[in-house]
Design a protein around this motif. Structure first.
Motif, PDB file in Angstrom:
ATOM      1  N   MET A   1      21.205 -77.190  21.249  1.00 16.82           N
ATOM      2  CA  MET A   1      21.381 -77.818  19.926  1.00 16.82           C
ATOM      3  C   MET A   1      21.508 -79.328  20.066  1.00 16.82           C
ATOM      4  O   MET A   1      20.879 -80.083  19.320  1.00 16.82           O
ATOM      5  N   PHE A   2      22.315 -79.761  21.012  1.00 14.34           N
ATOM      6  CA  PHE A   2      22.533 -81.189  21.209  1.00 14.34           C
ATOM      7  C   PHE A   2      21.234 -81.882  21.606  1.00 14.34           C
ATOM      8  O   PHE A   2      20.896 -82.951  21.093  1.00 14.34           O
ATOM      9  N   ALA A   3      20.489 -81.268  22.521  1.00 19.73           N
ATOM     10  CA  ALA A   3      19.268 -81.890  23.060  1.00 19.73           C
ATOM     11  C   ALA A   3      18.111 -81.891  22.066  1.00 19.73           C
ATOM     12  O   ALA A   3      17.199 -82.707  22.181  1.00 19.73           O
ATOM     13  N   THR A   4      18.140 -80.971  21.090  1.00 20.09           N
ATOM     14  CA  THR A   4      17.020 -80.866  20.148  1.00 20.09           C
ATOM     15  C   THR A   4      17.345 -81.431  18.769  1.00 20.09           C
ATOM     16  O   THR A   4      16.443 -81.644  17.962  1.00 20.09           O
ATOM     17  N   GLY A   5      18.649 -81.628  18.495  1.00 16.96           N
ATOM     18  CA  GLY A   5      19.046 -82.109  17.177  1.00 16.96           C
ATOM     19  C   GLY A   5      19.061 -81.018  16.121  1.00 16.96           C
ATOM     20  O   GLY A   5      19.244 -81.302  14.934  1.00 16.96           O
ATOM     21  N   MET A   6      18.872 -79.766  16.535  1.00 15.54           N
ATOM     22  CA  MET A   6      18.904 -78.665  15.561  1.00 15.54           C
ATOM     23  C   MET A   6      20.348 -78.452  15.116  1.00 15.54           C
ATOM     24  O   MET A   6      21.271 -78.530  15.924  1.00 15.54           O
ATOM     25  N   SER A   7      20.535 -78.152  13.825  1.00 15.97           N
ATOM     26  CA  SER A   7      21.900 -78.071  13.311  1.00 15.97           C
ATOM     27  C   SER A   7      22.422 -76.642  13.224  1.00 15.97           C
ATOM     28  O   SER A   7      23.598 -76.429  12.970  1.00 15.97           O
ATOM     29  N   ASN A   8      21.535 -75.647  13.432  1.00  9.65           N
ATOM     30  CA  ASN A   8      21.978 -74.252  13.364  1.00  9.65           C
ATOM     31  C   ASN A   8      21.656 -73.561  14.684  1.00  9.65           C
ATOM     32  O   ASN A   8      20.508 -73.584  15.144  1.00  9.65           O
ATOM     33  N   ILE A   9      22.670 -72.940  15.274  1.00 13.93           N
ATOM     34  CA  ILE A   9      22.519 -72.315  16.584  1.00 13.93           C
ATOM     35  C   ILE A   9      21.476 -71.182  16.571  1.00 13.93           C
ATOM     36  O   ILE A   9      20.882 -70.860  17.596  1.00 13.93           O
ATOM     37  N   ARG A  10      21.210 -70.625  15.388  1.00 16.27           N
ATOM     38  CA  ARG A  10      20.219 -69.537  15.281  1.00 16.27           C
ATOM     39  C   ARG A  10      18.798 -70.038  15.524  1.00 16.27           C
ATOM     40  O   ARG A  10      17.881 -69.232  15.700  1.00 16.27           O
ATOM     41  N   ASP A  11      18.645 -71.365  15.509  1.00 17.48           N
ATOM     42  CA  ASP A  11      17.310 -71.940  15.661  1.00 17.48           C
ATOM     43  C   ASP A  11      17.039 -72.450  17.076  1.00 17.48           C
ATOM     44  O   ASP A  11      16.022 -73.101  17.317  1.00 17.48           O
ATOM     45  N   VAL A  12      17.945 -72.152  18.013  1.00 22.50           N
ATOM     46  CA  VAL A  12      17.710 -72.603  19.399  1.00 22.50           C
ATOM     47  C   VAL A  12      17.680 -71.434  20.390  1.00 22.50           C
ATOM     48  O   VAL A  12      17.644 -71.635  21.595  1.00 22.50           O
ATOM     49  N   ILE A  13      17.699 -70.206  19.866  1.00 18.32           N
ATOM     50  CA  ILE A  13      17.610 -69.009  20.708  1.00 18.32           C
ATOM     51  C   ILE A  13      16.449 -68.182  20.141  1.00 18.32           C
ATOM     52  O   ILE A  13      16.243 -68.167  18.925  1.00 18.32           O
ATOM     53  N   PRO A  14      15.642 -67.528  20.988  1.00 12.58           N
ATOM     54  CA  PRO A  14      14.465 -66.844  20.451  1.00 12.58           C
ATOM     55  C   PRO A  14      14.771 -65.876  19.318  1.00 12.58           C
ATOM     56  O   PRO A  14      14.183 -65.957  18.243  1.00 12.58           O
ATOM     57  N   TYR A  15      15.710 -64.958  19.539  1.00 13.73           N
ATOM     58  CA  TYR A  15      16.027 -63.962  18.510  1.00 13.73           C
ATOM     59  C   TYR A  15      17.537 -63.885  18.327  1.00 13.73           C
ATOM     60  O   TYR A  15      18.232 -63.218  19.088  1.00 13.73           O
ATOM     61  N   PRO A  16      18.072 -64.600  17.313  1.00 12.34           N
ATOM     62  CA  PRO A  16      19.530 -64.663  17.154  1.00 12.34           C
ATOM     63  C   PRO A  16      20.159 -63.323  16.790  1.00 12.34           C
ATOM     64  O   PRO A  16      19.597 -62.559  16.002  1.00 12.34           O
ATOM     65  N   ARG A  17      21.298 -63.057  17.408  1.00 10.42           N
ATOM     66  CA  ARG A  17      22.105 -61.866  17.094  1.00 10.42           C
ATOM     67  C   ARG A  17      23.380 -62.332  16.405  1.00 10.42           C
ATOM     68  O   ARG A  17      24.208 -63.026  17.018  1.00 10.42           O
ATOM     69  N   THR A  18      23.508 -61.970  15.132  1.00 15.75           N
ATOM     70  CA  THR A  18      24.653 -62.394  14.330  1.00 15.75           C
ATOM     71  C   THR A  18      25.133 -61.206  13.503  1.00 15.75           C
ATOM     72  O   THR A  18      24.446 -60.168  13.464  1.00 15.75           O
ATOM     73  N   PRO A  19      26.313 -61.299  12.843  1.00 15.98           N
ATOM     74  CA  PRO A  19      26.774 -60.151  12.058  1.00 15.98           C
ATOM     75  C   PRO A  19      25.702 -59.670  11.078  1.00 15.98           C
ATOM     76  O   PRO A  19      25.074 -60.476  10.390  1.00 15.98           O
ATOM     77  N   GLN A  20      25.464 -58.367  11.057  1.00 19.75           N
ATOM     78  CA  GLN A  20      24.487 -57.717  10.174  1.00 19.75           C
ATOM     79  C   GLN A  20      23.039 -58.100  10.497  1.00 19.75           C
ATOM     80  O   GLN A  20      22.157 -57.929   9.670  1.00 19.75           O
ATOM     81  N   ASN A  21      22.815 -58.631  11.698  1.00 23.00           N
ATOM     82  CA  ASN A  21      21.441 -59.039  12.018  1.00 23.00           C
ATOM     83  C   ASN A  21      21.116 -58.843  13.494  1.00 23.00           C
ATOM     84  O   ASN A  21      21.613 -59.581  14.348  1.00 23.00           O
ATOM     85  N   ALA A  22      20.292 -57.818  13.765  1.00 21.99           N
ATOM     86  CA  ALA A  22      19.761 -57.630  15.127  1.00 21.99           C
ATOM     87  C   ALA A  22      18.269 -57.309  15.020  1.00 21.99           C
ATOM     88  O   ALA A  22      17.767 -56.374  15.631  1.00 21.99           O
ATOM     89  N   GLU A  23      17.588 -58.099  14.204  1.00 26.70           N
ATOM     90  CA  GLU A  23      16.145 -57.884  13.988  1.00 26.70           C
ATOM     91  C   GLU A  23      15.351 -58.305  15.225  1.00 26.70           C
ATOM     92  O   GLU A  23      15.812 -59.144  15.994  1.00 26.70           O
TER      93      GLU A  23
END
Length: 477
Positions: free
Chosen positions: A454-476
């Motif tokens: 996130m720091f190196a890319t300037g992206m503000s959401n951690i879900r956008d720096v991992i190929p397939y984010p795993r978060t509550p209610q989401n394992a698509e």
């Protein structure tokens, strides 16, 4: 004829008679100009088609997203916007893309929409740049540790212990979910489970890495970790990657030296090797910042932020000194902080960490000697009995980047701390053994890889720096 990547072709100093390239169509303009990209670079190569020389039925199949093979001559471009282009002699469509249904059309898409299409989002410039940077950072991490005499260790993903005392863990079980075996007390009988006991997905490889450091000297683990926190913020994932070095015979000062050198080295690597991706992401960030109110805009551009870390010595400040600075700061006195600092012992929030870095010291900051009661059981207790030999590294825009400590090497002190926190000795008997057989000062730290990306890319959401984010209610996917 060898097929070249787009990156290789664009680096050529001279024109070439015959070149072969394969990639995906970004755009096809005027039935003549194909913008082709193969993922090797942020830049497209222009392929110029003489439409009179090709069947109309073939040209109709050249749509955004289609995979094609082009053979032609690499020449100096007559048009603006590119130095070189390919005059197409042969063209083959390898895979069609239906323009009616293909989701990644050449227009601006929201990040939310792209998360829903995460299997195709790396076809966009932003995500291809982010993932190339992620790959480069990963390589730089392994390179740094290898060149500095560390051994890479693969720590277990399934574990019977909770290293952090975090509590929020994913259970691993093969028992029948509807009808599990019960013991005499009516509780689930985990002795009948696959491992014969209750097991979880790991929250950290640190404790196991410590065991290897106490025989191999310098080790690091870089693997997936899991937290079952029901948190839907832009900074939390349920599955993420952690870098955790552990070093024997190293105290807290050595730990701070190592972490600072490590961070500067890996960020310097991408500054040198990923210039075009960083420049693209910096421009994206500047455009995004223009839409924000002035007060929320960053003082530094993306590359300036990376240089800020690489070129500045990190300021080392005790927790106690930091609390005094924060307590007497303008935002605290004027009640501008969301969480006001009134007393020693408070757990610092991101707003406090950023104030210290961005406003007060104007350089990265290492805070050390934290109150024992807000830190983990394995951190070495200081002589004052109130603080531990912990350290956190704070970065601009993000707050805490690294958390580490000198580990508690004294058996009696560690046993007392575990008792106070109700951590059973029999669960960590092997960890206590390290303090019985050749104990010594040792230290280490943990760095959440996605936070670094996130720091190196300037992206503000951690879900956008991992190929397939795993978060509550989401394992698509």
């Amino acid at each position: 004829m060898n097929t070249k990547t787009v990156e290789e072709l664009l680096k050529h100093d001279t024109t070439l008679q015959d070149v072969s390239v394969k990639g995906w169509v970004k755009t096809f303009r005027a039935n003549r100009f194909i913008a082709l990209n193969d993922g090797s670079t942020i830049n497209n190569i222009q392929c110029v088609v003489d439409f009179e020389s090709f069947e109309e039925s073939l040209l109709k199949r050249i749509s955004t997203g289609a995979a094609i093979h082009v053979i032609g001559e690499l020449v100096e471009s007559q048009g603006k916007g590119q130095r070189l282009e390919i005059q197409v002699k042969e063209l083959e469509v390898l895979g069609d893309s239906d323009p009616e249904t293909y989701p990644i059309q050449p227009k601006k898409h929201s990040f939310e929409f792209l998360r829903e299409n995460a299997h195709l989002r790396t076809r966009t410039n932003t995500f291809s740049a982010v993932m190339r940077l992620r790959s480069a950072l990963s390589f730089a991490i392994h390179k740094y540790f290898t060149e500095n005499g560390f051994y890479n260790m693969h720590t277990p993903i399934v574990t019977g212990s909770d290293a952090e005392g975090a509590g929020e863990m994913f259970r691993v079980s093969t028992l029948d979910a509807k009808n599990p075996p019960l013991n005499e007390n009516g509780d689930v009988d985990y002795t009948k489970d696959f491992f014969g006991k209750e097991t979880n997905l790991t929250v950290s490889g640190q404790l196991e890495a410590e065991t290897y450091a106490m025989s191999l000297g310098k080790v690091y683990t870089f693997g997936p970790t899991f937290r079952a926190e029901n948190s839907n913020t832009s900074r939390h994932l349920a599955e993420f990657w952690m870098i955790e070095p552990e070093v024997a015979f190293m105290d807290l000062d050595g730990n701070m030296d190592l972490a600072e050198d490590f961070l500067k080295s890996v960020l310097n690597y991408v500054l040198e090797h990923n210039k075009e991706d960083l420049e693209f992401l910096e421009k994206r960030l500047l455009d995004e910042e223009k839409t924000k109110p002035q007060a929320e805009r960053s003082d530094m551009s993306l590359i300036e932020k990376l240089r800020f870390v690489v070129d500045n010595n990190f300021k080392r400040v005790s927790y106690t000194e930091a609390i005094d600075i924060l307590r007497n700061s303008k935002p605290n006195k004027k009640k501008k902080f969301k969480y006001l600092i009134n007393e020693w012992g408070a757990d610092l929030q991101s707003e406090h960490e950023r104030y210290l870095v961005e406003k007060h010291f104007k350089c990265p900051v290492i805070l050390f000697d934290y109150p024992a009661n807000i830190k983990a059981f394995y951190m070495r207790l200081n002589e004052d009995g109130k603080t531990v030999r912990a350290m956190d590294i704070l970065f601009p825009g993000i707050g805490e980047m690294v958390g580490g400590s000198q580990r508690e090497e004294r058996l009696d002190v560690l046993v007392e701390k575990m008792k106070a926190l109700d951590i059973p000795e029999e669960e960590l008997w092997w960890y206590l053994d390290l303090r019985k057989y050749g104990t010594a000062v040792h230290s280490g730290f943990g760095l959440g890889f996605e936070r670094l990306v996130m720091f190196a890319t300037g992206m503000s959401n951690i879900r956008d720096v991992i190929p397939y984010p795993r978060t509550p209610q989401n394992a698509e996917f």
